[in-house]
Enzyme design. Structure first.
Site, PDB file in Angstrom:
ATOM      1  N   ASP A 160       9.000  -4.904  -1.519  1.00  0.00           N
ATOM      2  CA  ASP A 160       9.528  -4.952  -2.624  1.00  0.00           C
ATOM      3  C   ASP A 160      10.863  -4.933  -3.238  1.00  0.00           C
ATOM      4  O   ASP A 160      11.487  -5.851  -3.977  1.00  0.00           O
ATOM      5  CB  ASP A 160       9.199  -3.713  -3.879  1.00  0.00           C
ATOM      6  N   HIS A 188       3.671   1.286  -5.234  1.00  0.00           N
ATOM      7  CA  HIS A 188       3.365  -0.106  -4.294  1.00  0.00           C
ATOM      8  C   HIS A 188       2.397  -0.506  -4.483  1.00  0.00           C
ATOM      9  O   HIS A 188       1.680  -1.129  -4.466  1.00  0.00           O
ATOM     10  CB  HIS A 188       3.605  -0.020  -2.667  1.00  0.00           C
TER      11      HIS A 188
END
Ligand SMILES: NC(=O)C1=CN([C@@H]2O[C@H](COP(=O)(O)OP(=O)(O)OC[C@H]3O[C@@H](n4cnc5c(N)ncnc54)[C@H](O)[C@@H]3O)[C@@H](O)[C@H]2O)C=CC1
Ligand SMILES: O=C([O-])CC(=O)C(=O)O
Length: 329
Positions: A160, A188
Site C-alpha cells: 500500500d 491492509h
C-alpha cells in the site's frame, strides 16, 4: 561465503506470490549480497509437488547465496531454527463465505503456525504476515507465540505504501526517489488511510504541493485503498510480483534500516500511539535502525486524517473482537 546462512521460511511457497518471491530471496535481494540464505518452504500436502518443482528451478539458477532449499508440509519442522518467517499462504475468501468463516479458516492456519514459531524458531526470529486478512492473521499467530517478543510479529502494508508513493509521484510528476515520509495507517483493507500530510516531495510538503483536497479524498485515497481490487479486475488474479516486491522491501528495511530523513509503513503491534488500542496490529509510520523498528512519535494528526485513521482502527478492533469470540486469540 563466510557467514552462516540465514534460515528463511516461506509459507504458501507454491502460490503465485511464492513464485515471485523465492528467486529474489535466493538472489540476495532480501538480506543483501553478503548474506547466504537457506530456504525452508511450507506448503499443504497437495501443493508439495509444485513446491518441489520450484526448488528444482531454484537449483538451476545456481545462486551463489542459496545454501539449500528444504520443503515441508508440517509447520513445526518448517519453522525450526527460522530467522525470517514470511507467512504468505492463507485461505482466500470464496463465494458465499462470511467474514467469520474466513477468519475461522485462517485461524486454522495461523494458530498452529504461531505455535510452531514459538516452539522452534531462532531467538532473533522476525515474522511478516502477507496472507490476508494480514493484520488479524498476524495477531492470531502472535497470540500463540507467547515466548517470542510481540513486536517481532508484523503484517504487510508496504505494498500500500509503495502504491501510494507511485500515485503521488504520478500526480506531481516527481521521481519516486524524491518522495519521503508517506504513511499508511490502519488495516491492509479498503479502510486503510494513506496519509500525505507529513510526506515530502523534493523537500517540500506533499499536501501543499498537491493543494487539492478533492483529489486527495476522491481519487488518491480510494485509488490506493482499492488498488488490490483494481489489479484483480485487470489481471484476473491478485497482485503477485508487486506483493512479493513489497515483502522484500519490508524485511530489507527492517533489517537494514530506513534512509536518513525517511520512514516507511509497517503494521506492528500498537503501543497505544496515536490513540490506536494497545496490541492491535495496525499500520504506522516507522523508522528502522539497527535491526529494530520504532513508531514515529509526535506527528500532528489533523481532522481529515483523524477520522480516517479511527475508521480503519475501528475495523481492526472489530476483527479482533471477532477472532476473540471464535476463541482464536
Ligand atoms: N498484504 C498484502 O499486501 C497482500 C496480501 N496478499 C495475500 O497473500 C496471500 C497469498 O497470495 P497468493 O500467493 O496470490 O495466493 P495463492 O493462492 O496463489 O497461493 C497461496 C498458497 O498458500 C498455500 N497454503 C494454503 N494454506 C497453507 C498452509 N496452511 N500452509 C502453507 N501453505 C498454505 C496454498 O497451497 C497456495 O499454494 C493471499 O491471502 C492474498 O490475499 C496478496 C497481495 C497483497
Ligand atoms: O485482495 C487480495 O488478495 C490482494 C491484496 O491484498 C492486495 O493486492 O492488496
Amino acid at each position: 561465503m563466510t557467514q552462516a546462512p540465514v534460515n528463511v521460511t516461506v509459507t504458501g511457497a507454491a502460490g503465485q506470490i511464492g513464485y515471485a518471491l523465492l528467486f529474489r530471496i535466493a538472489s540476495g535481494q532480501l538480506l543483501g549480497p553478503d548474506t547466504p540464505v537457506k530456504l525452508r518452504l511450507l506448503e499443504i500436502p497437495q501443493a508439495v509437488k509444485a513446491a518441489e518443482g520450484t526448488a528444482l528451478e531454484l537449483e538451476d539458477c545456481a545462486f551463489p547465496l542459496l545454501a539449500g532449499t528444504d520443503i515441508f508440509d508440517d509447520a513445526k519442522r518448517a519453522f525450526e531454527g527460522t530467522n525470517i518467517a514470511l507467512l504468505v499462504g492463507a485461505r482466500p475468501r470464496t463465494k458465499g463465505m462470511e467474514r467469520a468463516d474466513l477468519l475461522e479458516a485462517n485461524g486454522g492456519i495461523f494458530k498452529p503456525q504461531g505455535e510452531a514459531i514459538n516452539a522452534g524458531a531462532a531467538d532473533d526470529v522476525r515474522v511478516l504476515v502477507v496472507g490476508n486478512p494480514a493484520n488479524t492473521n498476524a495477531l492470531i499467530a502472535q497470540s500463540h507465540a507467547p515466548d517470542v517478543p510481540a513486536e517481532r510479529f508484523t503484517a504487510m502494508t508496504r505494498l500500500d505504501h509503495n502504491r501510494a508513493v507511485a500515485q503521488l509521484s504520478k500526480k506531481l510528476n516527481a521521481p519516486v526517489s524524491e518522495i519521503r515520509k508517506l504513511t499508511i495507517w490502519g488495516n491492509h483493507s479498503a479502510s486503510q488511510y494513506p496519509d500525505i500530510f507529513h510526506a515530502e516531495v523534493g523537500g517540500r510538503n506533499a499536501a501543499e504541493a498537491v493543494n487539492d483536497e478533492k483529489w486527495l479524498a476522491e481519487e488518491f485515497i480510494p485509488r490506493v485503498a482499492k488498488r488490490g481490487a483494481e489489479i484483480i479486475e485487470a489481471r484476473g488474479a491478485s497482485s503477485a510480483a508487486s506483493a512479493a516486491n513489497a515483502a522484500i522491501d519490508h524485511i530489507h528495511t527492517w533489517v537494514n534500516g530506513t534512509a536518513e530523513g525517511d520512514w516507511t509503513s509497517m503494521a506492528v503491534p500498537s503501543d497505544g500511539s496515536y490513540g490506536v488500542p494497545e496490541g492491535l496490529i495496525s499500520s504506522f509510520p516507522v523508522v528502522c535502525k539497527g535491526g529494530k523498528y520504532e513508531i514515529v512519535q509526535g506527528l500532528e494528526i489533523n481532522e481529515f486524517s483523524r477520522g480516517r485513521i479511527d475508521a480503519s482502527v475501528a475495523e481492526l478492533t472489530e476483527e479482533r473482537e471477532a477472532v476473540k469470540k471464535l476463541g482464536l486469540i
